[in-house]
Design an enzyme around this catalytic site. Structure first.
Site, short mmCIF file in Angstrom:
data_model
loop_
_atom_site.label_atom_id
_atom_site.label_comp_id
_atom_site.label_asym_id
_atom_site.label_seq_id
_atom_site.Cartn_x
_atom_site.Cartn_y
_atom_site.Cartn_z
N SER A 172 0.84 -1.19 0.00
CA SER A 172 0.00 0.00 0.00
C SER A 172 0.88 1.26 0.00
CB SER A 172 -0.96 -0.04 1.19
OG SER A 172 -1.99 0.90 1.06
N ASP A 205 -9.18 -4.61 -5.98
CA ASP A 205 -8.78 -3.73 -4.88
C ASP A 205 -9.85 -2.65 -4.67
OD1 ASP A 205 -7.56 -1.96 -3.10
OD2 ASP A 205 -5.56 -2.28 -3.94
N HIS A 208 -7.52 -5.46 -1.55
CA HIS A 208 -6.31 -4.73 -1.14
C HIS A 208 -5.35 -5.64 -0.38
CE1 HIS A 208 -3.96 -1.19 -0.51
NE2 HIS A 208 -4.02 -1.27 0.80
#
Length: 874
Positions: A686, A760, A794
């Site tokens: 991330s 995601d 994610h």
């Protein structure tokens, strides 16, 4: 040519498995979760399975209003679950009695939402079975704790749980209020083959509406109808004797909260008009008060659609918010109302006002002002009419304050108990220990000392120090400010924490000499176990004996290291070395640096030590620590502070501070002789992936290759803020461009592996980010590889996906780190840049503006969040 052809053929196109030494750690059976009964005399062992198969993630799901729905189950999609429930009696000597397995439900059932009845006699939970018929929908079951026998709550086979928003709640010892699918519901609406018209959004009123890059939003009228279809609930009161009663009309109810005295219900629901630019949490919202049997009492609020909440941190929705029952009263409501229109940029005093009122006030009875705040309301810990703690904070200054108030006395003046910086972990006094009431609520535990009439509470703190965290429990005089440390973690070998009070079965103040607490204990090499400690002799009983989850790494080496950035900022990291490794005999190792940047307002706070050298090395399924099994040195979580003191914005010097922090970390592992200078890789997830790409662009002299998972690389695609940046692209254009590794793709010459979930849904990290970054890299001849994982979000969940991620990562490290023959030492000498040079060398001035603003904060379900969290922490 022949070698490359063979290699490419061997890579194949299917899912791959990592080396056995990594696979075996990931496939180890997970430990159970624990749940204690209200009376603290029984413990549930909630059993879990290992990683789910990809087929479960491949189930069809509807992406509506910012959430993802499994239509077959009529619940949130991708829910994890328990496979079994074991009940243990907690004996007087602290040992556990034999396990009693909850039974009666079908084999292979998936268990969710386990909860105790208030009296601890029953367990409620949901069951689902993956079949094509209605068996895949969730049913509510109840188990007798004494016998372990479980039975369906509803005798009718046609009543199913609607778990899109809430599920069920005990309203008394024998009755549950359940969110059910309306019996009259038919088939889901069908998308029309021909649309009735174009999709139109308009701002002819010239409203200023700035939103982050939310995902999975409603797109058209059909989506609105489909959302209503799955989210509409019929509330049902169901007793254990079989009595069933529908209450209220079907609606999109989002939560139901019974009052502590079980007389009233706080009912929240959302209504049209819906929005195509914000998720359902900002839709029109109504909050009503009902009696427990479903009679309408009054409307508390009807909040309009909130598309215009400012993006500045600490901005909130207009109107009533944080509406709840006082935990210490039978049925008293409280809520907060903003005085600044919800806009954090508006200067006003007070900023928030807290009100209280009875649920059914007499005519003309106005809400009472409980307290006024100049910062943003952060919550209340209730105790009784003489004591409550009110919290407020302000992100821009990191200021946090705790107030002492007397809710039942208008004469007592509120006073500030703590006023500090949230960044200053060394000054954290701890949080009050809470006790469970007979009503099932939690209030501050008051403690009495023999022969002392003072008012005392227990403060449970992490105990951050320059040597690492040393958790503590203080007996704190609320009126005098006196502190007596009654418990502290071992400093030398172990890391211990206070988990919960275990002596709160009786009403009234706790006696210090009869105190009983649940603690956890672990070390660098010993996994977490749980203990009960009793006063006055502080005798300790161990109640769990979980096996080591990965014995092959039981003797790994762990050290918390401290070093300094060139601007004087103190930095820390956790250095892990393989079992049996001796740098004097074995020489330097290949090294993987895995981190995640953080923003700070002061250098002193940025340099404080967080964490403990004695914590157990938890290894999640995508953890960098897995490469200890491949004889790597791992530098985990080296602090990458991006500091903006005073009025300075931290991100205006992002690249400069990022490079300086990385240089200091690399120099430290080389100085220690544990890392080979030419074989240091960098990675992150991330915002850590964003960091990785920037380091390869602006500090090529430090790393031989990089691994970037689920990142965002072009900040112009998140123009209304990202991460902790709340300026827009148009307010801070140069910062957005300079921070974007996409704009410096032409500078990335070191091998970079990009991995991203195809689904995601985290705000800001659209899969498109990795796709476009890869194309930019490829367009400049960079050595790069993009792996897109079908059905993954994610954080990665399926076993096939995780194993393949590990295989890709291991292959990358073996090929471009271990086998690296380039002379990075020479590069390091030739390419060392200071912060200003790093800023000046940024390439690409053209700004491509598109999409909506986003933020790297996980807007995913709890289990995806846990996977992501493990990746970030470890």
């Amino acid at each position: 040519m022949f070698f490359h052809a063979v290699e490419n053929a061997s890579l194949g196109s299917g899912y791959r498995l990592p080396p056995t030494e990594i696979k075996d750690i990931v496939d180890a059976p997970p430990l159970p979760a624990l749940s204690f009964s209200p009376q603290r005399d029984k413990i549930l062992f909630l059993k879990r399975r290992s990683l789910p198969p990809l087929a479960e993630l491949a189930r069809p799901e509807e992406k509506l209003a910012g959430i993802r729905i499994d239509g077959k189950c009529n619940s949130r999609s991708r829910m994890s679950f328990y496979t079994g429930i074991g009940i243990h009696q907690l004996l007087q000597d602290g040992s556990l009695g034999p396990e009693k397995e909850v039974h009666g439900f079908p084999d292979g059932a998936k268990i969710n939402f386990v909860s105790w009845s208030r009296d601890g006699r029953y367990l409620s939970f949901s069951i689902r079975i993956d079949e094509e018929d209605n068996s895949s929908k969730l049913r509510v079951w109840v188990a007798d704790v004494e016998t372990g026998i479980a039975k369906p709550l509803f005798q009718s086979p046609d009543i199913f749980l609607n778990a899109v928003f809430d599920n069920f709640v005990w309203v008394d010892g024998s009755t549950l209020l359940v969110f059910t699918i309306p019996l009259s519901r038919g088939d889901p609406p069908k998308r029309p083959l021909v649309p009735s018209g174009p999709k139109i959004q308009s701002n002819e009123q010239k409203n200023v509406v700035q939103v982050r890059t939310f995902q999975d939003l409603l797109k058209d009228e059909y989506d609105e109808d489909l959302f209503d279809y799955y989210a509409t609930t019929q509330l049902v009161l169901a007793s254990l004797d079989g009595t069933v009663k529908e209450i209220g009309p079907p609606a999109v109810y989002t939560s139901i909260d019974p009052s502590p005295d079980q007389k009233y219900l706080l009912v929240s629901s959302i209504h049209r008009p819906y929005s195509f630019i914000v998720p359902c949490g900002r839709f029109r919202k109504k909050v009503d008060v009902w009696t427990t049997d479903g009679k309408f009492v009054r409307e508390l609020c009807d909040l309009p659609l909130a598309e215009d909440v400012p993006i500045a941190f600490n901005s909130v929705r207009k109107g009533m918010r944080s509406i709840n029952w006082r935990a210490d009263k039978p049925s008293t409501l409280y809520w907060v109302e903003t005085q600044d229109g919800g806009d954090a940029k508006v200067e006003v005093s007070p900023r928030d006002v807290i009100y209280t009122q009875s649920p059914d006030p007499c005519d003309g009875e106005e809400p009472k002002v409980l307290h006024k705040l100049d910062l943003r309301f952060g919550g209340i810990s209730w105790c009784d009419d003489s004591l409550a703690l009110v919290y407020e904070s302000w992100y821009k200054t990191r200021r946090t304050r705790t107030w002492v108030i007397s809710p039942g006395s208008e004469d007592a003046s509120p006073r500030i108990l703590f006023d500090r910086s949230s960044e200053d972990v060394y000054s954290d006094p701890g949080s009050p220990m809470m006790r469970r009431t007979h009503a099932g609520t939690y209030v501050i535990a008051k403690v009495k000392k023999e022969g002392d009439g003072g008012t005392y509470i227990l403060l449970n703190g992490s105990g951050a120090t320059p040597e690492g965290n040393i958790p503590f429990l203080d007996l704190f005089g609320i009126n005098t400010g006196s502190k007596q440390r009654i418990w502290e973690s071992d400093k030398e070998k172990y890391y211990e924490t206070v988990v919960a009070l275990m002596s709160d079965q009786n009403e009234g103040d706790l006696c210090i000499d009869q105190l009983k607490i649940l603690t956890s204990k672990e070390s660098k090499t010993e996994n977490t176990q749980y203990y009960i400690q009793s006063w006055p002799d502080k005798k300790v009983y161990q109640i769990t004996n979980f096996p080591h989850p990965y014995p092959q790494l039981a003797s790994l080496q762990k050290e918390m290291v401290r070093y300094q950035r060139k601007d004087g900022v103190q930095l820390t990291a956790t250095l892990y070395l393989p079992p049996g490794y001796d740098p004097s005999k074995d020489g330097p190792l290949p090294c993987l640096v895995w981190s995640y940047p953080g923003e700070f307002k002061s250098k002193d706070a940025a340099g404080q030590v967080r964490g403990s050298p004695n914590e157990f090395a938890g290894i999640g399924p995508t953890s960098a620590l897995l490469w200890l099994a491949r004889r790597f040195a791992i530098l985990s979580g080296p602090t990458i502070p991006i500091i903006g003191e005073g009025d300075e914005e931290a991100n205006d010097r992002y690249v400069e501070q990022l490079v300086a922090s990385a240089e200091a970390a690399v120099e430290e592992v080389i100085r220690r002789g544990v890392a080979h200078p030419n074989k240091i890789a960098v990675g992150g997830h991330s915002y850590g992936a964003f960091m990785t790409a920037n380091l390869l662009a602006h500090a090529p002299h430090l790393f031989c290759c990089g691994i970037a998972r689920s990142g965002a690389y072009n900040r112009t695609l998140t123009p209304f803020g990202f991460q902790n940046e709340d300026r827009t692209l148009w307010e801070a254009t140069s910062t957005y461009v300079e921070m974007s590794p996409f704009m410096s793709a032409n500078k990335i010459k070191k091998p970079i592996l990009l991995i991203h979930g195809e689904e995601d849904n985290n705000p800001g990290t659209l899969t498109m980010q990795s796709d476009r970054f890869f194309n930019a890299l490829k367009g400049h001849g960079a050595l790069c590889r993009l792996v897109v994982l079908p059905f993954e979000s994610h954080g990665y969940a399926a076993r096939e996906s995780i194993m393949h991620v590990l295989w890709e990562t291991d292959r990358w490290l073996q090929k471009y780190c271990i086998s690296n023959s380039s002379d990075i030492v020479a590069d390091r000498d030739d390419c060392k840049v200071d912060g200003n040079k790093a800023k000046d060398d940024l390439g690409g001035k053209a700004v491509s503006v598109g999409g909506e603003g986003g933020q790297e904060q996980d807007d995913v379900d709890q289990d995806e969040f846990l996977v992501t969290l493990r990746s970030l922490l470890w």
